[in-house]
Design a protein around this motif. Sequence first.
Motif, PDB file in Angstrom:
ATOM      1  N   GLU A  43       6.834  15.905 -12.457  1.00  0.00           N
ATOM      2  CA  GLU A  43       7.417  15.927 -13.795  1.00  0.00           C
ATOM      3  C   GLU A  43       8.917  16.154 -13.701  1.00  0.00           C
ATOM      4  O   GLU A  43       9.424  16.610 -12.683  1.00  0.00           O
ATOM      5  N   GLY A  44       9.612  15.838 -14.773  1.00  0.00           N
ATOM      6  CA  GLY A  44      11.036  16.131 -14.845  1.00  0.00           C
ATOM      7  C   GLY A  44      11.884  14.892 -14.917  1.00  0.00           C
ATOM      8  O   GLY A  44      11.415  13.776 -14.684  1.00  0.00           O
ATOM      9  N   PRO A  45      13.157  15.084 -15.240  1.00  0.00           N
ATOM     10  CA  PRO A  45      14.061  13.936 -15.408  1.00  0.00           C
ATOM     11  C   PRO A  45      14.299  13.147 -14.124  1.00  0.00           C
ATOM     12  O   PRO A  45      14.458  11.930 -14.168  1.00  0.00           O
ATOM     13  N   ALA A  46      14.313  13.810 -12.984  1.00  0.00           N
ATOM     14  CA  ALA A  46      14.532  13.092 -11.720  1.00  0.00           C
ATOM     15  C   ALA A  46      13.360  12.147 -11.440  1.00  0.00           C
ATOM     16  O   ALA A  46      13.555  10.995 -11.032  1.00  0.00           O
ATOM     17  N   ALA A  47      12.149  12.623 -11.656  1.00  0.00           N
ATOM     18  CA  ALA A  47      10.967  11.790 -11.429  1.00  0.00           C
ATOM     19  C   ALA A  47      10.964  10.610 -12.397  1.00  0.00           C
ATOM     20  O   ALA A  47      10.640   9.483 -12.015  1.00  0.00           O
ATOM     21  N   GLU A  48      11.321  10.852 -13.640  1.00  0.00           N
ATOM     22  CA  GLU A  48      11.367   9.773 -14.629  1.00  0.00           C
ATOM     23  C   GLU A  48      12.406   8.731 -14.244  1.00  0.00           C
ATOM     24  O   GLU A  48      12.162   7.523 -14.341  1.00  0.00           O
ATOM     25  N   GLU A  49      13.546   9.161 -13.767  1.00  0.00           N
ATOM     26  CA  GLU A  49      14.594   8.236 -13.342  1.00  0.00           C
ATOM     27  C   GLU A  49      14.113   7.383 -12.167  1.00  0.00           C
ATOM     28  O   GLU A  49      14.364   6.173 -12.121  1.00  0.00           O
ATOM     29  N   LEU A  50      13.416   7.983 -11.220  1.00  0.00           N
ATOM     30  CA  LEU A  50      12.885   7.225 -10.086  1.00  0.00           C
ATOM     31  C   LEU A  50      11.879   6.180 -10.549  1.00  0.00           C
ATOM     32  O   LEU A  50      11.894   5.046 -10.081  1.00  0.00           O
ATOM     33  N   ARG A  99       0.828  -1.210   0.000  1.00  0.00           N
ATOM     34  CA  ARG A  99       0.000   0.000   0.000  1.00  0.00           C
ATOM     35  C   ARG A  99       0.862   1.259   0.000  1.00  0.00           C
ATOM     36  O   ARG A  99       0.564   2.233  -0.683  1.00  0.00           O
ATOM     37  N   GLU A 100       1.947   1.231   0.759  1.00  0.00           N
ATOM     38  CA  GLU A 100       2.849   2.375   0.814  1.00  0.00           C
ATOM     39  C   GLU A 100       3.520   2.603  -0.534  1.00  0.00           C
ATOM     40  O   GLU A 100       3.633   3.734  -1.009  1.00  0.00           O
ATOM     41  N   VAL A 101       3.965   1.525  -1.177  1.00  0.00           N
ATOM     42  CA  VAL A 101       4.584   1.652  -2.494  1.00  0.00           C
ATOM     43  C   VAL A 101       3.591   2.226  -3.499  1.00  0.00           C
ATOM     44  O   VAL A 101       3.920   3.120  -4.277  1.00  0.00           O
ATOM     45  N   ILE A 102       2.358   1.755  -3.473  1.00  0.00           N
ATOM     46  CA  ILE A 102       1.330   2.271  -4.394  1.00  0.00           C
ATOM     47  C   ILE A 102       1.053   3.739  -4.117  1.00  0.00           C
ATOM     48  O   ILE A 102       0.936   4.549  -5.044  1.00  0.00           O
ATOM     49  N   ARG A 103       0.978   4.110  -2.852  1.00  0.00           N
ATOM     50  CA  ARG A 103       0.728   5.511  -2.492  1.00  0.00           C
ATOM     51  C   ARG A 103       1.857   6.403  -3.000  1.00  0.00           C
ATOM     52  O   ARG A 103       1.613   7.444  -3.628  1.00  0.00           O
ATOM     53  N   LEU A 104       3.085   5.973  -2.783  1.00  0.00           N
ATOM     54  CA  LEU A 104       4.233   6.755  -3.246  1.00  0.00           C
ATOM     55  C   LEU A 104       4.292   6.809  -4.767  1.00  0.00           C
ATOM     56  O   LEU A 104       4.606   7.847  -5.349  1.00  0.00           O
ATOM     57  N   TRP A 105       3.966   5.696  -5.414  1.00  0.00           N
ATOM     58  CA  TRP A 105       3.967   5.670  -6.884  1.00  0.00           C
ATOM     59  C   TRP A 105       2.947   6.676  -7.424  1.00  0.00           C
ATOM     60  O   TRP A 105       3.228   7.412  -8.367  1.00  0.00           O
ATOM     61  N   ILE A 125      12.231   2.128 -10.000  1.00  0.00           N
ATOM     62  CA  ILE A 125      11.203   1.337  -9.311  1.00  0.00           C
ATOM     63  C   ILE A 125      10.755   0.184 -10.191  1.00  0.00           C
ATOM     64  O   ILE A 125      10.650  -0.963  -9.736  1.00  0.00           O
ATOM     65  N   LEU A 126      10.480   0.464 -11.461  1.00  0.00           N
ATOM     66  CA  LEU A 126      10.026  -0.585 -12.364  1.00  0.00           C
ATOM     67  C   LEU A 126      11.094  -1.659 -12.542  1.00  0.00           C
ATOM     68  O   LEU A 126      10.777  -2.859 -12.567  1.00  0.00           O
ATOM     69  N   GLU A 127      12.353  -1.258 -12.641  1.00  0.00           N
ATOM     70  CA  GLU A 127      13.435  -2.233 -12.770  1.00  0.00           C
ATOM     71  C   GLU A 127      13.539  -3.106 -11.521  1.00  0.00           C
ATOM     72  O   GLU A 127      13.771  -4.312 -11.612  1.00  0.00           O
TER      73      GLU A 127
END
Length: 45
Positions: free
Chosen positions: A20-27, A7-13, A31-33
Amino acid sequence: MDIEKQREVIRLWNQLRKVEGPAAEELRIQILECFAERGKTKRAA
């Protein structure tokens, strides 16, 4: 991973999806990896 951690992971996701931005995309990629590697480990076992 127990239900509370899931639930915490879903909330944070969901919060991260609003950022937005490159930092968010990298995170998001990291996570997906992480989940992809965990899935491979479970299938191999």
